[in-house]
Scaffold this active site. Structure first.
Site, PDB file in Angstrom:
ATOM      1  CD  GLN A   1       4.132  -5.251   4.868  1.00 46.29           C
ATOM      2  OE1 GLN A   1       5.129  -5.944   4.713  1.00 46.29           O
ATOM      3  NE2 GLN A   1       3.821  -4.273   4.029  1.00 46.29           N
TER       4      GLN A   1
ATOM      5  CB  ILE B   1       4.022   2.719 -13.047  1.00 47.18           C
ATOM      6  CG1 ILE B   1       5.511   2.352 -13.043  1.00 47.18           C
ATOM      7  CG2 ILE B   1       3.407   2.478 -14.400  1.00 47.18           C
ATOM      8  CD1 ILE B   1       6.381   3.099 -14.036  1.00 47.18           C
TER       9      ILE B   1
ATOM     10  CG  ASP C   1      -2.528 -12.870 -13.244  1.00 43.07           C
ATOM     11  OD1 ASP C   1      -2.426 -13.165 -14.447  1.00 43.07           O
ATOM     12  OD2 ASP C   1      -2.651 -11.706 -12.814  1.00 43.07           O
ATOM     13  CG  ASP C   2       0.888 -12.128  -8.524  1.00 44.86           C
ATOM     14  OD1 ASP C   2       0.198 -11.357  -9.210  1.00 44.86           O
ATOM     15  OD2 ASP C   2       0.765 -12.235  -7.280  1.00 44.86           O
TER      16      ASP C   2
ATOM     17  CG  MET D   1       3.411  -7.510   0.376  1.00 40.46           C
ATOM     18  SD  MET D   1       2.571  -7.084   1.895  1.00 40.46           S
ATOM     19  CE  MET D   1       1.500  -5.789   1.348  1.00 40.46           C
ATOM     20  N   GLY D   2       2.707  -9.513  -4.060  1.00 43.11           N
ATOM     21  CA  GLY D   2       1.876 -10.094  -5.102  1.00 43.11           C
ATOM     22  C   GLY D   2       0.804  -9.146  -5.578  1.00 43.11           C
ATOM     23  CB  ALA D   3      -2.188  -8.248  -5.896  1.00 44.58           C
ATOM     24  CG  LEU D   4       3.123  -9.300  -9.082  1.00 51.81           C
ATOM     25  CD1 LEU D   4       4.223 -10.030  -9.843  1.00 51.81           C
ATOM     26  CD2 LEU D   4       3.718  -8.496  -7.932  1.00 51.81           C
ATOM     27  CG  HIS D   5       0.475  -2.837  -9.915  1.00 59.61           C
ATOM     28  ND1 HIS D   5       1.582  -2.025 -10.059  1.00 59.61           N
ATOM     29  CD2 HIS D   5       0.245  -2.893  -8.576  1.00 59.61           C
ATOM     30  CE1 HIS D   5       1.967  -1.589  -8.883  1.00 59.61           C
ATOM     31  NE2 HIS D   5       1.187  -2.110  -7.947  1.00 59.61           N
TER      32      HIS D   5
ATOM     33  N   GLY E   1       3.461  -1.437 -12.252  1.00 62.13           N
ATOM     34  CA  GLY E   1       4.475  -0.811 -11.408  1.00 62.13           C
ATOM     35  C   GLY E   1       5.499  -1.848 -10.946  1.00 62.13           C
ATOM     36  CG  HIS E   2       4.391  -5.035  -8.273  1.00 60.44           C
ATOM     37  ND1 HIS E   2       3.020  -5.062  -8.203  1.00 60.44           N
ATOM     38  CD2 HIS E   2       4.821  -4.768  -7.020  1.00 60.44           C
ATOM     39  CE1 HIS E   2       2.635  -4.843  -6.951  1.00 60.44           C
ATOM     40  NE2 HIS E   2       3.708  -4.648  -6.220  1.00 60.44           N
TER      41      HIS E   2
ATOM     42  CE  LYS F   1       1.154   2.418  -4.474  1.00 57.65           C
ATOM     43  NZ  LYS F   1       0.706   2.475  -3.057  1.00 57.65           N
ATOM     44  CG  ASP F   2       4.380   1.793  -0.842  1.00 55.81           C
ATOM     45  OD1 ASP F   2       3.370   2.120  -0.216  1.00 55.81           O
ATOM     46  OD2 ASP F   2       4.374   0.958  -1.759  1.00 55.81           O
TER      47      ASP F   2
ATOM     48  CD  GLN G   1       0.805  -9.491 -14.202  1.00 58.08           C
ATOM     49  OE1 GLN G   1       1.226  -8.411 -14.573  1.00 58.08           O
ATOM     50  NE2 GLN G   1      -0.123  -9.604 -13.267  1.00 58.08           N
TER      51      GLN G   1
ATOM     52  CB  SER H   1      -1.997   0.764  -5.567  1.00 52.06           C
ATOM     53  OG  SER H   1      -2.288   0.075  -4.371  1.00 52.06           O
ATOM     54  CB  SER H   2      -1.715  -4.732  -4.866  1.00 57.02           C
ATOM     55  OG  SER H   2      -0.395  -4.876  -5.318  1.00 57.02           O
ATOM     56  NE  ARG H   3      -4.043  -1.635   1.067  1.00 55.81           N
ATOM     57  CZ  ARG H   3      -2.810  -1.928   1.466  1.00 55.81           C
ATOM     58  NH1 ARG H   3      -1.792  -1.558   0.728  1.00 55.81           N
ATOM     59  NH2 ARG H   3      -2.589  -2.579   2.591  1.00 55.81           N
TER      60      ARG H   3
HETATM   61  O1  PAF Z   1       5.696  -2.656  -0.669  1.00 53.16           O
HETATM   62  C1  PAF Z   1       5.361  -3.827  -0.404  1.00 53.16           C
HETATM   63  O2  PAF Z   1       4.732  -4.522  -1.221  1.00 53.16           O
HETATM   64  C2  PAF Z   1       5.729  -4.429   0.943  1.00 53.16           C
HETATM   65  O3  PAF Z   1       5.672  -3.472   1.958  1.00 53.16           O
HETATM   66  C3  PAF Z   1       7.089  -5.136   0.935  1.00 53.16           C
HETATM   67  C4  PAF Z   1       8.241  -4.184   0.682  1.00 53.16           C
HETATM   68  C5  PAF Z   1       7.097  -6.234  -0.115  1.00 53.16           C
HETATM   69  C6  PAF Z   1       7.345  -5.794   2.295  1.00 53.16           C
HETATM   70  O4  PAF Z   1       6.355  -6.723   2.593  1.00 53.16           O
END
Ligand code: PAF
Length: 279
Positions: free
Chosen positions: A60, A175, A76-77, A29-33, A35-36, A148-149, A80, A184-186
């Site tokens: 979601q 990570i 920025d994403d 969902m972007g806001a990459l770090h 971990g992504h 993490k999820d 990266q 986490s993006s949050r």
């Molecule tokens: O983990 C996430 O960032 C989201 O839940 C995902 C898997 C991209 C689905 O929107």
């Protein structure tokens, strides 16, 4: 790196490549770090082509404030992603993904009656819908998700099984920052002070892990974690669950190595954080 915003353009590009190349998908969902980026690097090693998706999926989010606050950093994403050798990014608009409000509902049974499913009603329906759409659009050989999820990983495993998607699910390790905070993006929404306190989540997981290893019962471990957070008033613990790492169902005792997960969610200021430890 190729950028696509429409399903048609993306399909046209990948269609001729599909028979000769393996494709790894990293849904985000972007806001990459970091971990992504690690997910992309893992995908890079195992596939001929790597595509990341960036889409803040409204379906979601059960909390409109959370959706509004979700960081959006597309340029920025993309930089990266390019720096770690991603071949393509798919960043559609909400209208492109949902020209009409989806009416299909996915029910993941007992998987969504606990933890994230219980505290975020409808969340996994939204995750399942968008992941199924991405699988249909991209048709990857492998898809990469972060541990993490962990419950999301279990949901995607069920989605692949029940809808017979020919996709290999790859779960990648969490990570962490040096102090132990799971990336986490949050985390971007934490104040400097909260960021200093946030590693307490990992501290609590390690404490629970050590107590279980020493033979304490699950009830005792949960009580210890409760009192850990009671003495840290900035946190509001939402849940601490000790669960089967595949089915996510709570367990009464520790299972075989690699099968038990300690999972928690807590609010710190306005930010809701989740973390887990599989042991
Ligand atoms: O983990 C996430 O960032 C989201 O839940 C995902 C898997 C991209 C689905 O929107």
């Amino acid at each position: 790196m190729n950028r696509f915003t429409t399903i048609t353009d993306l399909r046209q590009y990948f269609l001729p490549l599909r028979s000769t190349h393996t494709i790894g998908l990293v849904p985000t969902m972007g806001a990459l770090h970091k971990g992504h980026l690690q997910l992309v690097e893992n995908a890079r090693q195992e596939n001929d082509l790597v595509i990341a998706s960036i889409f803040v999926n409204p379906v979601q989010f059960n909390n409109p404030d959370d959706l509004a606050r979700y960081p959006r950093t597309l340029e920025d994403d993309c930089q990266q992603l390019e720096s770690v050798g991603c071949d393509a990014v798919f960043a559609p608009s909400v209208d492109e993904m949902y020209p009409e409000q989806p009416t299909l509902r996915l029910n993941f049974g007992e998987l969504e009656t606990v933890m994230e499913g219980a505290f975020r009603p409808g969340h996994f329906n939204g995750v399942g819908l968008v992941v199924a759409k991405l699988f249909n659009i991209v048709q990857p050989n492998r898809a990469y998700f972060g541990q993490k999820d962990l419950q999301q990983v279990a949901v995607v495993r069920r989605l692949i099984r029940d809808l017979s998607f020919p996709v290999e699910l790859v779960r990648c390790p969490i990570i962490r920052e040096t102090a132990g905070l799971a990336m986490s993006s949050r985390n971007r929404n934490l104040t400097a002070d909260e960021r200093n306190q946030a590693p307490a989540l990992f501290e609590a997981l390690n404490m629970a892990h050590d107590l279980l290893r020493e033979g304490e019962s699950i009830v005792q471990v949960k009580a210890a974690v409760d009192s850990f957070f009671n003495s840290r008033p900035h946190f509001r613990l939402e849940y601490l669950e000790i669960a089967n790492a595949d089915t996510m169902q709570p367990v009464d005792e520790v299972l075989a190595p690699g099968q038990t997960a300690i999972c928690l969610a807590a609010h710190l200021g306005k930010v809701r954080l989740i973390d887990n430890l599989v042991f």
